[in-house]
Design an enzyme around this catalytic site. Structure first.
Site, PDB file in Angstrom:
ATOM      1  N   CYS A 294       0.811  -1.223   0.000  1.00 59.77           N
ATOM      2  CA  CYS A 294       0.000   0.000   0.000  1.00 59.77           C
ATOM      3  C   CYS A 294       0.847   1.277   0.000  1.00 59.77           C
ATOM      4  O   CYS A 294       0.631   2.178  -0.822  1.00 59.77           O
ATOM      5  CB  CYS A 294      -0.967  -0.014   1.180  1.00 59.77           C
ATOM      6  SG  CYS A 294      -0.197   0.066   2.820  1.00 59.77           S
ATOM      7  N   HIS A 342      -2.533   1.145   6.839  1.00 62.27           N
ATOM      8  CA  HIS A 342      -2.916   1.077   5.429  1.00 62.27           C
ATOM      9  C   HIS A 342      -3.155   2.483   4.884  1.00 62.27           C
ATOM     10  O   HIS A 342      -3.508   3.395   5.637  1.00 62.27           O
ATOM     11  CB  HIS A 342      -4.166   0.223   5.246  1.00 62.27           C
ATOM     12  CG  HIS A 342      -4.440  -0.139   3.811  1.00 62.27           C
ATOM     13  ND1 HIS A 342      -3.682  -1.066   3.130  1.00 62.27           N
ATOM     14  CD2 HIS A 342      -5.362   0.324   2.921  1.00 62.27           C
ATOM     15  CE1 HIS A 342      -4.138  -1.178   1.891  1.00 62.27           C
ATOM     16  NE2 HIS A 342      -5.146  -0.338   1.735  1.00 62.27           N
ATOM     17  N   HIS A 354      -5.945   1.761  -4.252  1.00 62.93           N
ATOM     18  CA  HIS A 354      -5.021   1.261  -3.242  1.00 62.93           C
ATOM     19  C   HIS A 354      -4.600  -0.172  -3.576  1.00 62.93           C
ATOM     20  O   HIS A 354      -5.214  -0.846  -4.402  1.00 62.93           O
ATOM     21  CB  HIS A 354      -5.650   1.321  -1.843  1.00 62.93           C
ATOM     22  CG  HIS A 354      -6.760   0.339  -1.617  1.00 62.93           C
ATOM     23  ND1 HIS A 354      -6.939  -0.342  -0.431  1.00 62.93           N
ATOM     24  CD2 HIS A 354      -7.770  -0.091  -2.422  1.00 62.93           C
ATOM     25  CE1 HIS A 354      -7.987  -1.122  -0.508  1.00 62.93           C
ATOM     26  NE2 HIS A 354      -8.521  -1.000  -1.694  1.00 62.93           N
TER      27      HIS A 354
END
Length: 379
Positions: A294, A342, A354
């Protein structure tokens, strides 16, 4: 003659019936106690499985960020060690040069001997020439003194650099051990996730997929609500700007518009890059170009716009201006979970691009798919 001996009989040891009964009762009692001590565990519900899988992926994400940080730290430490070792090698060469120079002076002094000065004076044809030579010898002595001083300086510097290099090597070793341990933690979490999913029946997997679909639908609904609110706010802002311009009071907003336009231009490059990565697999620790985790994706995307972001989510969240969810603009970074493990790139309409987790590809998704921690605007 008739044989009057009694016939032989086999004698068996008599086992009391009560003993067998007692043993049987004891066995039954032990089995009953065992069953009571370890009751059968109920199978978790699909909702529990979904929650457990989500939690394991989140834990793996957290460990991935630790891995990314350890990897970056190890790389920087290795560069520092390599630089120090190069400096130690150069200093050693200089030290050896000073040592050879001292050796030459020592050899010359040995060959001259203690009576060399007196003999030269007595045997000189011209006393003036001797004194000229003696003056040169004094200068040579000064050079010898300088050589000794230089050798001592080089020796101390070399010792200091060697000690520093040793310390940095120990730090590098520790960093490498941390990197290895963190890698093991990531792999452990992912293995546990795979094992949990592998035990599901076909029917259970279908139910889990249905739950996932419902979750995505709910997240998409919230994204649509945010998009509607942002569209309304943007419309109101444009109408207000138009009224201000019509009344002749719009001179003070030029700087803000220019700044906004500059950010929009950078954000456009970020989104172009991010969209080009769609479909590429998530791989923990990866920074492209064929796969990403990420924070690796967000770092690479903003790099395309000329902005260098740190490697981890924990450091990226500190860069730029904090933004409320209602004020998000394309290009902003949205962070998730309380541990900030994240991150995604906001693209507008309540959605982001993402790299989700192992087993998934880079994709668009509602920002409400996960609990939002906060958002920042880099640049």
């Amino acid at each position: 003659m008739a044989d009057h001996r009694k016939p032989r009989t086999r004698i068996r040891a008599a086992v009391p019936a009560v003993s067998l009964t007692t043993a049987a009762l004891a066995s039954v009692s032990l089995l009953t106690q065992s069953a009571q001590a370890a009751p059968a565990q109920p199978k978790p519900s699909i909702e529990d499985v979904q929650k457990k899988v989500d939690d394991l992926y989140r834990q793996a994400g957290t460990e991935t960020q630790k891995y990314d940080r350890a990897k970056e730290s190890t790389a920087l430490q290795r560069k520092k060690v390599d630089k120090l070792l190069d400096a130690v090698a150069a200093r050693t060469d200089q030290l050896n040069k000073s040592r050879r120079e001292l050796g030459q002076y020592a050899a010359a002094q040995y060959r001259g001997g203690p009576l060399a000065t007196t003999a030269n004076l007595l045997l000189a044809d011209d006393p003036q020439s001797y004194f000229d030579q003696n003056q040169a010898m004094k200068q040579l002595s000064a050079q010898q003194t300088h050589a000794v001083d230089d050798f001592e300086t080089q020796q101390k510097a070399a010792a200091k650099q060697r000690a520093e290099a040793t310390t940095q090597l120990e730090t590098l070793t520790t960093a490498q051990a941390d990197l290895k341990a963190t890698k093991g933690q990531v792999q452990s979490k992912l293995a546990e996730t795979r094992e949990l999913l592998s035990k599901l029946t076909a029917e259970e997997k279908a139910r889990l997929a249905a739950l996932e679909k419902a979750r995505q639908k709910a997240a998409a609904k919230k994204a649509a609500e945010l998009a509607a609110k942002q569209a309304a706010a943007e419309k109101a802002a444009k109408e207000a700007a138009a009224k201000e311009a019509a009344s002749g009071g719009g001179s003070g907003s030029a700087s803000g518009s220019s700044s906004s336009g500059s950010y929009a231009a950078k954000a456009a490059k970020v989104l172009d890059f991010a969209r080009d990565q769609m479909g590429k697999p998530y791989v923990w620790g990866a920074t492209g170009p064929s796969s990403y985790d990420c924070s690796g994706l967000t770092q690479a995307a903003w790099k395309a716009a000329g902005i260098d972001l740190p490697r981890t989510t924990w450091d990226q969240v500190k860069v730029g201006k904090r933004i409320a969810t209602a004020d998000l603009q394309p290009g902003d970074l949205v962070f998730f979970y309380d541990d900030i493990s994240h991150v995604g790139i906001y693209i507008g309409g309540g959605k982001m691009i993402h790299a989700p987790h192992t087993g998934a590809n880079v994709r668009e998704e509602s920002i409400y798919y996960m609990p939002i921690y906060g958002s920042v605007r880099p640049a």
